[in-house]
Design a protein around this motif. Structure first.
Motif, PDB file in Angstrom:
ATOM      1  N   ARG A   1       0.810  -1.216   0.000  1.00 36.05           N
ATOM      2  CA  ARG A   1       0.000   0.000   0.000  1.00 36.05           C
ATOM      3  C   ARG A   1       0.845   1.269   0.000  1.00 36.05           C
ATOM      4  NH1 ARG A   1      -4.503  -0.614   4.487  1.00 36.05           N
ATOM      5  NH2 ARG A   1      -2.782  -1.376   5.763  1.00 36.05           N
ATOM      6  N   ASP A   2       2.118   1.170   0.346  1.00 32.42           N
ATOM      7  CA  ASP A   2       2.994   2.346   0.296  1.00 32.42           C
ATOM      8  C   ASP A   2       3.345   2.704  -1.140  1.00 32.42           C
ATOM      9  OD1 ASP A   2       3.161   2.749   3.105  1.00 32.42           O
ATOM     10  OD2 ASP A   2       4.661   1.156   3.229  1.00 32.42           O
ATOM     11  N   SER A   3       3.728   1.706  -1.932  1.00 31.63           N
ATOM     12  CA  SER A   3       4.139   1.945  -3.317  1.00 31.63           C
ATOM     13  C   SER A   3       2.993   1.788  -4.310  1.00 31.63           C
ATOM     14  CB  SER A   3       5.282   0.996  -3.699  1.00 31.63           C
ATOM     15  OG  SER A   3       4.828  -0.351  -3.666  1.00 31.63           O
ATOM     16  N   CYS A   4       1.805   1.386  -3.816  1.00 34.81           N
ATOM     17  CA  CYS A   4       0.622   1.160  -4.662  1.00 34.81           C
ATOM     18  C   CYS A   4       0.927   0.182  -5.785  1.00 34.81           C
ATOM     19  CB  CYS A   4       0.077   2.480  -5.212  1.00 34.81           C
ATOM     20  SG  CYS A   4      -0.576   3.560  -3.930  1.00 34.81           S
ATOM     21  N   GLU A   5       1.495  -0.958  -5.382  1.00 37.94           N
ATOM     22  CA  GLU A   5       1.779  -2.007  -6.349  1.00 37.94           C
ATOM     23  C   GLU A   5       1.599  -3.372  -5.719  1.00 37.94           C
ATOM     24  OE1 GLU A   5       5.804  -1.599  -7.798  1.00 37.94           O
ATOM     25  OE2 GLU A   5       6.627  -1.590  -5.800  1.00 37.94           O
TER      26      GLU A   5
ATOM     27  N   PRO B   1       1.325 -17.249 -10.789  1.00 35.64           N
ATOM     28  CA  PRO B   1       1.782 -18.435 -11.513  1.00 35.64           C
ATOM     29  C   PRO B   1       1.328 -19.738 -10.854  1.00 35.64           C
ATOM     30  CG  PRO B   1       3.579 -17.495 -10.246  1.00 35.64           C
ATOM     31  CD  PRO B   1       2.407 -16.552 -10.100  1.00 35.64           C
ATOM     32  N   ASP B   2       1.493 -20.831 -11.573  1.00 36.33           N
ATOM     33  CA  ASP B   2       1.212 -22.164 -11.038  1.00 36.33           C
ATOM     34  C   ASP B   2       2.056 -22.369  -9.786  1.00 36.33           C
ATOM     35  OD1 ASP B   2      -0.632 -22.785 -12.969  1.00 36.33           O
ATOM     36  OD2 ASP B   2       0.836 -23.707 -14.293  1.00 36.33           O
ATOM     37  N   PRO B   3       1.524 -23.014  -8.811  1.00 36.02           N
ATOM     38  CA  PRO B   3       0.320 -23.830  -8.809  1.00 36.02           C
ATOM     39  C   PRO B   3      -0.973 -23.057  -8.504  1.00 36.02           C
ATOM     40  CG  PRO B   3       1.423 -24.082  -6.724  1.00 36.02           C
ATOM     41  CD  PRO B   3       2.284 -23.163  -7.556  1.00 36.02           C
ATOM     42  N   VAL B   4      -0.895 -21.721  -8.391  1.00 40.20           N
ATOM     43  CA  VAL B   4      -2.104 -20.930  -8.144  1.00 40.20           C
ATOM     44  C   VAL B   4      -2.858 -20.779  -9.457  1.00 40.20           C
ATOM     45  CG1 VAL B   4      -3.021 -18.753  -7.260  1.00 40.20           C
ATOM     46  CG2 VAL B   4      -1.007 -19.790  -6.186  1.00 40.20           C
ATOM     47  N   GLY B   5      -2.216 -20.199 -10.460  1.00 45.98           N
ATOM     48  CA  GLY B   5      -2.703 -20.235 -11.823  1.00 45.98           C
ATOM     49  C   GLY B   5      -3.909 -19.401 -12.186  1.00 45.98           C
ATOM     50  N   PHE B   6      -3.948 -18.134 -11.785  1.00 41.87           N
ATOM     51  CA  PHE B   6      -4.984 -17.233 -12.283  1.00 41.87           C
ATOM     52  C   PHE B   6      -4.474 -15.796 -12.209  1.00 41.87           C
ATOM     53  CE2 PHE B   6      -6.115 -17.709  -7.791  1.00 41.87           C
ATOM     54  CZ  PHE B   6      -6.423 -16.423  -7.380  1.00 41.87           C
ATOM     55  N   ALA B   7      -5.204 -14.889 -12.858  1.00 43.73           N
ATOM     56  CA  ALA B   7      -4.807 -13.487 -12.914  1.00 43.73           C
ATOM     57  C   ALA B   7      -5.655 -12.656 -11.964  1.00 43.73           C
ATOM     58  CB  ALA B   7      -4.956 -12.958 -14.335  1.00 43.73           C
ATOM     59  N   LEU B   8      -5.064 -11.580 -11.456  1.00 40.82           N
ATOM     60  CA  LEU B   8      -5.769 -10.627 -10.611  1.00 40.82           C
ATOM     61  C   LEU B   8      -5.831  -9.282 -11.325  1.00 40.82           C
ATOM     62  CD1 LEU B   8      -4.204 -11.120  -7.057  1.00 40.82           C
ATOM     63  CD2 LEU B   8      -6.528 -11.688  -7.755  1.00 40.82           C
ATOM     64  N   GLU B   9      -7.022  -8.747 -11.465  1.00 39.72           N
ATOM     65  CA  GLU B   9      -7.200  -7.379 -11.960  1.00 39.72           C
ATOM     66  C   GLU B   9      -7.187  -6.485 -10.727  1.00 39.72           C
ATOM     67  OE1 GLU B   9      -7.291  -4.067 -13.467  1.00 39.72           O
ATOM     68  OE2 GLU B   9      -7.227  -5.695 -14.931  1.00 39.72           O
ATOM     69  N   THR B  10      -6.184  -5.620 -10.603  1.00 34.94           N
ATOM     70  CA  THR B  10      -5.920  -4.918  -9.351  1.00 34.94           C
ATOM     71  C   THR B  10      -6.519  -3.519  -9.242  1.00 34.94           C
ATOM     72  OG1 THR B  10      -3.809  -4.018 -10.111  1.00 34.94           O
ATOM     73  CG2 THR B  10      -3.775  -6.225  -9.112  1.00 34.94           C
ATOM     74  N   GLU B  11      -7.343  -3.110 -10.183  1.00 37.60           N
ATOM     75  CA  GLU B  11      -7.953  -1.783 -10.131  1.00 37.60           C
ATOM     76  C   GLU B  11      -8.640  -1.468  -8.793  1.00 37.60           C
ATOM     77  OE1 GLU B  11      -8.869   2.000 -11.415  1.00 37.60           O
ATOM     78  OE2 GLU B  11      -7.658   0.557 -12.530  1.00 37.60           O
ATOM     79  N   PRO B  12      -9.389  -2.418  -8.194  1.00 35.52           N
ATOM     80  CA  PRO B  12     -10.078  -2.105  -6.932  1.00 35.52           C
ATOM     81  C   PRO B  12      -9.135  -1.706  -5.794  1.00 35.52           C
ATOM     82  CG  PRO B  12     -10.994  -4.087  -7.905  1.00 35.52           C
ATOM     83  CD  PRO B  12      -9.767  -3.734  -8.699  1.00 35.52           C
ATOM     84  N   LEU B  13      -7.882  -2.115  -5.854  1.00 42.00           N
ATOM     85  CA  LEU B  13      -6.943  -1.816  -4.761  1.00 42.00           C
ATOM     86  C   LEU B  13      -6.723  -0.307  -4.592  1.00 42.00           C
ATOM     87  CD1 LEU B  13      -4.325  -4.645  -5.356  1.00 42.00           C
ATOM     88  CD2 LEU B  13      -6.103  -4.555  -3.595  1.00 42.00           C
ATOM     89  N   LYS B  14      -6.928   0.458  -5.636  1.00 41.28           N
ATOM     90  CA  LYS B  14      -6.724   1.913  -5.561  1.00 41.28           C
ATOM     91  C   LYS B  14      -7.626   2.557  -4.528  1.00 41.28           C
ATOM     92  CE  LYS B  14      -5.342   2.537 -10.388  1.00 41.28           C
ATOM     93  NZ  LYS B  14      -5.728   3.190 -11.662  1.00 41.28           N
ATOM     94  N   ALA B  15      -8.760   1.954  -4.229  1.00 43.08           N
ATOM     95  CA  ALA B  15      -9.720   2.523  -3.278  1.00 43.08           C
ATOM     96  C   ALA B  15      -9.309   2.320  -1.825  1.00 43.08           C
ATOM     97  CB  ALA B  15     -11.098   1.913  -3.513  1.00 43.08           C
ATOM     98  N   TRP B  16      -8.324   1.449  -1.565  1.00 39.81           N
ATOM     99  CA  TRP B  16      -8.002   1.091  -0.191  1.00 39.81           C
ATOM    100  C   TRP B  16      -6.598   1.478   0.234  1.00 39.81           C
ATOM    101  CZ3 TRP B  16     -10.174  -3.620  -2.751  1.00 39.81           C
ATOM    102  CH2 TRP B  16     -11.568  -3.606  -2.702  1.00 39.81           C
ATOM    103  N   VAL B  17      -6.135   2.629  -0.232  1.00 33.25           N
ATOM    104  CA  VAL B  17      -4.839   3.152   0.172  1.00 33.25           C
ATOM    105  C   VAL B  17      -5.008   4.583   0.676  1.00 33.25           C
ATOM    106  CG1 VAL B  17      -3.458   1.689  -1.345  1.00 33.25           C
ATOM    107  CG2 VAL B  17      -4.231   3.897  -2.157  1.00 33.25           C
ATOM    108  N   ARG B  18      -4.092   5.018   1.506  1.00 28.03           N
ATOM    109  CA  ARG B  18      -4.137   6.393   2.029  1.00 28.03           C
ATOM    110  C   ARG B  18      -3.556   7.356   1.029  1.00 28.03           C
ATOM    111  NH1 ARG B  18      -1.875   5.295   8.095  1.00 28.03           N
ATOM    112  NH2 ARG B  18      -3.555   3.927   8.701  1.00 28.03           N
TER     113      ARG B  18
END
Length: 183
Positions: free
Chosen positions: A135-139, A166-183
């Motif tokens: 949340r500090d670097s917003c990444e 990456p595997d073994p998790v194997g899916f993508a995250l769209e991170t746009e919503p994270l912008k709402a939860w930072v100071r």
């Protein structure tokens, strides 16, 4: 400090609302999560359930993370198959954990704890993926491919971009919503 001493102190402190960890022989105190931290974890849990209904993101699951039981951490989330921790106590074996997730706190120790100590400890434990919502670097940072006690691969994406787990998790995250939860 012996591992058994840490377990006694952590059990007593837990009753007082303080969260302790013992990583690389050092006792650490974690900040109590704020509401935005909780929303990030809720969002991540939902994404994990949608993409991988065969797995569960266990919140605040105590893990033994270093060789010879000398390290203990409670990541924000531990992604593992359902039932992975049945019959285990507060500090479980991380052998079935596919990913740990952390969300940075706004405290002075977060750099050492979340960005340096935990990636090493989780890699040493053989956990395939370490996801850090910074949340500090917003990444978002995804550490993967544990090799000889460190992660061989690191991908960073700013909030708003898609990041692959990456595997073994194997899916993508769209991170746009994270912008709402930072100071």
């Amino acid at each position: 400090m012996l591992a058994e001493e840490f377990e006694r102190i952590a059990a007593a402190a837990g009753r007082e609302g303080v969260r302790l960890e013992f990583i690389h022989g050092r006792l650490g105190v974690k900040a109590v999560p704020d509401g935005d931290h909780d929303e990030i974890l809720r969002w991540l849990s939902k994404r994990c359930m949608q993409a991988r209904p065969d797995l569960w993101l266990y919140p605040e699951r105590g893990l033994r993370i270093e060789e010879y039981r000398k390290g203990y951490a409670k990541p924000a989330g531990a992604l593992a198959p359902e039932g992975s921790f049945a019959g285990q106590g507060e500090w479980a074996d991380p052998g079935k954990v596919l990913m740990v997730a952390e969300v940075t706190s706004y405290d002075s120790d977060t750099d050492l704890r979340d960005r340096r100590d935990k990636p090493l400890a989780y890699a040493q434990a053989g956990i395939p993926v370490y996801l850090l919502v910074d949340r500090d670097s917003c990444e978002v940072l995804v550490h993967s491919e544990p090799d000889s006690g460190t992660y061989a691969h690191l991908v960073r994406r700013p909030f708003g971009r898609t990041i692959e787990l990456p595997d073994p998790v194997g899916f993508a995250l769209e991170t746009e919503p994270l912008k709402a939860w930072v100071r």
